[in-house]
Write a protein that holds these residues in place. Structure first.
Motif, PDB file in Angstrom:
ATOM      1  N   GLN A 166      -4.354  -2.575   9.618  1.00 30.99           N
ATOM      2  CA  GLN A 166      -4.343  -1.609   8.703  1.00 30.99           C
ATOM      3  C   GLN A 166      -3.737  -2.027   7.174  1.00 30.99           C
ATOM      4  OE1 GLN A 166      -2.206   0.729   7.172  1.00 30.99           O
ATOM      5  NE2 GLN A 166      -3.599   1.705   5.704  1.00 30.99           N
ATOM      6  N   PRO A 167      -2.398  -2.581   7.406  1.00 36.52           N
ATOM      7  CA  PRO A 167      -1.534  -3.059   6.495  1.00 36.52           C
ATOM      8  C   PRO A 167      -2.501  -4.214   5.454  1.00 36.52           C
ATOM      9  CG  PRO A 167      -0.145  -3.139   7.886  1.00 36.52           C
ATOM     10  CD  PRO A 167      -1.681  -2.919   8.773  1.00 36.52           C
ATOM     11  N   GLN A 178      -5.980  -1.944   4.231  1.00 33.80           N
ATOM     12  CA  GLN A 178      -5.835  -1.073   3.373  1.00 33.80           C
ATOM     13  C   GLN A 178      -6.765   0.395   3.397  1.00 33.80           C
ATOM     14  OE1 GLN A 178      -4.543  -3.649  -0.100  1.00 33.80           O
ATOM     15  NE2 GLN A 178      -2.949  -2.058  -0.183  1.00 33.80           N
ATOM     16  N   SER A 183      -8.628   3.360   6.022  1.00 32.22           N
ATOM     17  CA  SER A 183      -8.240   4.103   7.147  1.00 32.22           C
ATOM     18  C   SER A 183      -9.225   5.161   7.647  1.00 32.22           C
ATOM     19  CB  SER A 183      -6.950   4.654   7.196  1.00 32.22           C
ATOM     20  OG  SER A 183      -6.402   5.367   8.289  1.00 32.22           O
ATOM     21  N   ASP A 219       5.867  -3.319   3.004  1.00 29.64           N
ATOM     22  CA  ASP A 219       4.951  -3.160   2.558  1.00 29.64           C
ATOM     23  C   ASP A 219       4.455  -4.527   1.516  1.00 29.64           C
ATOM     24  OD1 ASP A 219       3.868  -0.930   3.739  1.00 29.64           O
ATOM     25  OD2 ASP A 219       4.762   0.524   2.196  1.00 29.64           O
ATOM     26  N   SER A 277       1.826  -7.118   1.111  1.00 29.24           N
ATOM     27  CA  SER A 277       1.155  -7.415  -0.014  1.00 29.24           C
ATOM     28  C   SER A 277       1.024  -8.814  -0.276  1.00 29.24           C
ATOM     29  CB  SER A 277       1.673  -6.507  -1.345  1.00 29.24           C
ATOM     30  OG  SER A 277       1.242  -7.085  -2.389  1.00 29.24           O
ATOM     31  N   ARG A 298      -1.500 -10.633   1.727  1.00 29.47           N
ATOM     32  CA  ARG A 298      -2.898 -10.510   1.390  1.00 29.47           C
ATOM     33  C   ARG A 298      -3.217 -11.206   0.381  1.00 29.47           C
ATOM     34  NH1 ARG A 298      -1.088  -4.775   1.715  1.00 29.47           N
ATOM     35  NH2 ARG A 298      -0.982  -4.669  -0.714  1.00 29.47           N
TER      36      ARG A 298
END
Ligand SMILES: Cc1ncc(COP(=O)(O)O)c(C=O)c1O
Length: 362
Positions: free
Chosen positions: A193-194, A197, A199, A267, A271, A274
């Motif tokens: 999920q991180p 992004q 859910s 987080d 990021s 990603r």
């Protein structure tokens, strides 16, 4: 008959133990770990917090403070609670054990996360694998037909999927939730999920049969072993009966409580991963003959076949250059010549790209 034949179930005897390769001396890109550690000041503060933990006492059996922190900070809808597991692996076995009525079945798209079928087998449940399409997207019609035929007690949908990285379409997932209805639970596994992004947490109030499962492993805390799942109170209460008491140890409990107060650090790491995922995918896409599958996770699935080198050869050549990724080619026919690589720091990603270029030269 030997002692082993007398006492161990044949399906267990015929299994090979889960093999974790020794990664000493390798650039380790095989297990979807976060490559970043905690900043020094946070590590010191964590050490002080852990020094105060009463190791002579059992954990508080309800884990109330940790659960409240998870619910408050990680998007669990109000009025919903979580159940904690020693990694989401333990949550998967809790679900299997609780649902192992005689003749019950577990269904999931394949290729998918291997623990869904393993844990079904351990609990004596039949596993039904429904193949993804050739492009690794969900075959909605095949899923719905198989659900109608088998009436599974548990359906797993990894969102996004491992080892393909695919983020299934939300409307396909909703159709599955409706089709399963009150004859089974649908576990949406949001381990990544991180990086995705998105859910299914907000859907919990709508669906009595929905379970949303997560882990802190991919966020950067794989070593503490903590997973959590949320569902309606009645369902969660039944799963809780199967959970071993004190399954979360006091060090994990304290570390998680502490780090949830510093989620911004994790987080920010997610990021940058990603961003690196996009850069790595673009660079791989320019390599002749390398096919890159779209990924919403912290790893990329690639196929080497069109490069003229088969997956096993490329994997072996990467190993010779001390780069460890995962050879998934034998997991399922759809993954022939496929390799899975974890997205890491810019330096490690460059190292992998260079090693791959070298591996592709005839
Ligand atoms: C889809 C999926 N679910 C669950 C897990 C297990 O996570 P944990 O470390 O919490 O046991 C993994 C690990 O790779 C995974 O890929």
């Amino acid at each position: 008959m030997s002692l082993i034949e007398n006492i161990i179930r044949p399906e267990v005897r015929s299994l090979a133990a889960y093999h974790v390769p020794d990664a000493t001396g390798f650039v380790k890109l095989d297990a979807m770990e976060n490559p970043y550690t905690l900043p020094p000041d946070l590590r010191d503060a964590l050490a002080r917090r852990l020094a105060d933990v009463a190791l002579n006492r059992y954990p508080t059996p309800t884990y109330i403070a940790l659960k409240q922190s998870i619910c408050g900070r990680l998007g669990v809808p109000s009025g919903f609670d979580v159940l904690l597991g020693n990694g989401s692996d333990e949550l998967i076995s809790i679900i299997s054990l609780a649902c192992a009525r005689p003749g019950a079945k577990v269904l999931a798209p394949v290729p998918g996360f291997v623990m869904y079928s393993m844990s079904a087998l351990f609990a004596g449940l039949e596993f039904i694998g429904v193949p993804l399409r050739a492009d690794c997207t969900l075959d909605r019609e095949a899923m719905l037909a198989s659900i109608a035929q088998h009436r599974p007690s548990v359906v797993y949908l990894a969102y996004p999927n491992n080892p393909t990285g695919t983020l299934y379409r939300e409307d396909d997932m909703l159709a599955i939730l409706k089709a399963v209805g009150d004859s089974g639970v649908v576990v949406v596994d949001e381990a990544y999920q991180p990086f995705a992004q998105v859910s299914f947490m907000p859907h919990l109030p709508q669906f009595e049969n929905l379970v949303v499962m997560r882990t802190v492993s991919k966020l950067g805390l794989a070593g503490i072993r903590l997973g959590y799942m949320s569902a309606g109170p009645a369902l969660l209460a039944e799963f809780d009966k199967v959970r071993p008491p004190y399954n979360i140890n006091v060090l994990t409990e304290a570390a998680a409580e502490f780090l949830l107060d510093h989620l911004d650090v994790l987080d920010a790491q997610a990021s940058s991963l990603r961003g690196e995922r996009e850069r790595l995918a673009a660079a791989l896409g320019t390599m002749p003959g390398i096919e890159v599958f779209p990924s919403a996770a912290n790893f990329l699935l690639i196929r080497t076949r069109r490069s003229g080198q088969d997956g096993n050869t490329v994997f072996g050549r990467l190993l010779a250059q001390k780069v460890l990724i995962k050879n998934v080619g034998r997991m399922h026919p759809l993954l022939e010549d496929c390799l899975r690589v974890t997205v890491s720091t810019p330096e490690e990603n460059n190292w992998f790209l260079d090693a791959l270029r070298t591996s592709l030269t005839p």
